[in-house]
Design a protein around this motif. Structure first.
Motif, mmCIF file in Angstrom:
data_model
loop_
_atom_site.group_PDB
_atom_site.id
_atom_site.type_symbol
_atom_site.label_atom_id
_atom_site.label_comp_id
_atom_site.label_asym_id
_atom_site.label_seq_id
_atom_site.Cartn_x
_atom_site.Cartn_y
_atom_site.Cartn_z
ATOM 1 N N VAL A 18 0.852 -1.182 0.000
ATOM 2 C CA VAL A 18 0.000 0.000 0.000
ATOM 3 C C VAL A 18 0.893 1.240 0.000
ATOM 4 C CG1 VAL A 18 -1.794 1.218 1.313
ATOM 5 C CG2 VAL A 18 -1.745 -1.275 1.305
ATOM 6 N N PRO A 19 0.570 2.273 -0.811
ATOM 7 C CA PRO A 19 1.374 3.502 -0.783
ATOM 8 C C PRO A 19 1.393 4.110 0.617
ATOM 9 C CG PRO A 19 -0.182 3.538 -2.625
ATOM 10 C CD PRO A 19 -0.527 2.351 -1.767
ATOM 11 N N GLY A 24 6.771 5.846 -1.039
ATOM 12 C CA GLY A 24 7.167 4.460 -0.813
ATOM 13 C C GLY A 24 5.951 3.568 -0.638
ATOM 14 N N MET A 25 6.211 2.369 -0.221
ATOM 15 C CA MET A 25 5.147 1.393 0.007
ATOM 16 C C MET A 25 5.364 0.741 1.371
ATOM 17 S SD MET A 25 3.470 1.460 -2.881
ATOM 18 C CE MET A 25 2.686 0.012 -3.514
ATOM 19 N N HIS A 26 4.286 0.274 1.970
ATOM 20 C CA HIS A 26 4.372 -0.570 3.156
ATOM 21 C C HIS A 26 3.355 -1.693 2.998
ATOM 22 C CE1 HIS A 26 0.925 1.861 4.519
ATOM 23 N NE2 HIS A 26 0.643 0.844 5.305
ATOM 24 N N GLU A 27 3.571 -2.774 3.735
ATOM 25 C CA GLU A 27 2.685 -3.924 3.637
ATOM 26 C C GLU A 27 1.548 -3.794 4.634
ATOM 27 O OE1 GLU A 27 5.347 -7.250 4.136
ATOM 28 O OE2 GLU A 27 5.575 -7.408 1.964
ATOM 29 N N SER A 28 0.348 -4.168 4.188
ATOM 30 C CA SER A 28 -0.837 -4.095 5.027
ATOM 31 C C SER A 28 -1.764 -5.253 4.666
ATOM 32 C CB SER A 28 -1.543 -2.753 4.792
ATOM 33 O OG SER A 28 -2.707 -2.663 5.566
ATOM 34 N N TRP A 29 -2.492 -5.779 5.644
ATOM 35 C CA TRP A 29 -3.450 -6.851 5.398
ATOM 36 C C TRP A 29 -4.757 -6.246 4.908
ATOM 37 C CZ3 TRP A 29 -2.180 -11.804 5.108
ATOM 38 C CH2 TRP A 29 -0.979 -12.205 5.682
ATOM 39 N N VAL A 30 -5.273 -6.785 3.798
ATOM 40 C CA VAL A 30 -6.492 -6.287 3.156
ATOM 41 C C VAL A 30 -7.552 -7.378 3.201
ATOM 42 C CG1 VAL A 30 -7.462 -5.459 0.973
ATOM 43 C CG2 VAL A 30 -5.129 -4.820 1.622
ATOM 44 N N ALA A 31 -8.765 -7.017 3.654
ATOM 45 C CA ALA A 31 -9.869 -7.983 3.722
ATOM 46 C C ALA A 31 -10.375 -8.296 2.321
ATOM 47 C CB ALA A 31 -10.993 -7.427 4.580
ATOM 48 N N LEU A 32 -10.549 -9.600 2.031
ATOM 49 C CA LEU A 32 -11.074 -10.050 0.744
ATOM 50 C C LEU A 32 -12.546 -10.415 0.827
ATOM 51 C CD1 LEU A 32 -8.105 -12.339 -0.330
ATOM 52 C CD2 LEU A 32 -8.573 -9.989 -1.045
ATOM 53 N N GLY A 33 -13.014 -10.740 2.005
ATOM 54 C CA GLY A 33 -14.406 -11.134 2.188
ATOM 55 C C GLY A 33 -14.568 -11.985 3.427
ATOM 56 N N VAL A 34 -15.803 -12.392 3.672
ATOM 57 C CA VAL A 34 -16.139 -13.198 4.850
ATOM 58 C C VAL A 34 -16.492 -14.611 4.400
ATOM 59 C CG1 VAL A 34 -17.796 -13.496 6.731
ATOM 60 C CG2 VAL A 34 -16.947 -11.214 6.169
ATOM 61 N N LEU A 35 -15.924 -15.590 5.090
ATOM 62 C CA LEU A 35 -16.250 -17.004 4.877
ATOM 63 C C LEU A 35 -16.687 -17.587 6.219
ATOM 64 C CD1 LEU A 35 -13.159 -18.117 2.755
ATOM 65 C CD2 LEU A 35 -15.414 -17.518 1.908
ATOM 66 N N TRP A 36 -17.637 -18.498 6.180
ATOM 67 C CA TRP A 36 -18.039 -19.221 7.381
ATOM 68 C C TRP A 36 -17.284 -20.538 7.409
ATOM 69 C CZ3 TRP A 36 -20.950 -17.230 11.219
ATOM 70 C CH2 TRP A 36 -21.572 -16.011 10.945
#
Length: 112
Positions: A18-19, A24-36
């Motif tokens: 992520v900018p 520069g850039m840094h790493e970040s966790w991004v939500a893709l969706g919800v699973l049961w």
């Protein structure tokens, strides 16, 4: 045949660059969706982490099946989040011959 009990609400996340606003850039966790899913413990161990002792517990997490390449299909190096708990995904395979469910082998790490 009775299937797994998919009673845990899990957020599937991937690590993304992520900018940082300064070019520069840094790493970040991004939500893709919800699973049961169904979350079942396996074995645990203690190991040395970067900041001291870490307790690592293995889990088998079962979710509904999704075809290869589908955004709802978990991948190794992604993770599940259940509130404050985080499960790092190590491997994913079909849990039954028809591919109705996927079995994810995961680890949860906690500082001790």
């Amino acid at each position: 045949m009775i299937g797994p009990r998919l009673t845990s609400k899990l957020v599937l996340e991937r690590l993304d660059a992520v900018p940082d606003g300064a070019g520069g850039m840094h790493e970040s966790w991004v939500a893709l969706g919800v699973l049961w899913g169904e979350v079942k413990p396996r074995t645990g161990r203690e190991t040395a982490g970067e900041t001291g002792q870490v307790s690592v517990t293995g889990f088998r997490i079962t979710v509904r099946g999704a075809p290869q390449g589908h955004s709802a299909r978990p991948l190794p190096e992604q993770r599940f989040r259940d509130g404050a708990r985080v499960f790092r995904i190590n491997s994913v395979t079909e849990a039954d011959p028809g591919g109705r469910y996927l079995m994810c082998i995961c680890d949860e790490e906690l500082a001790t």
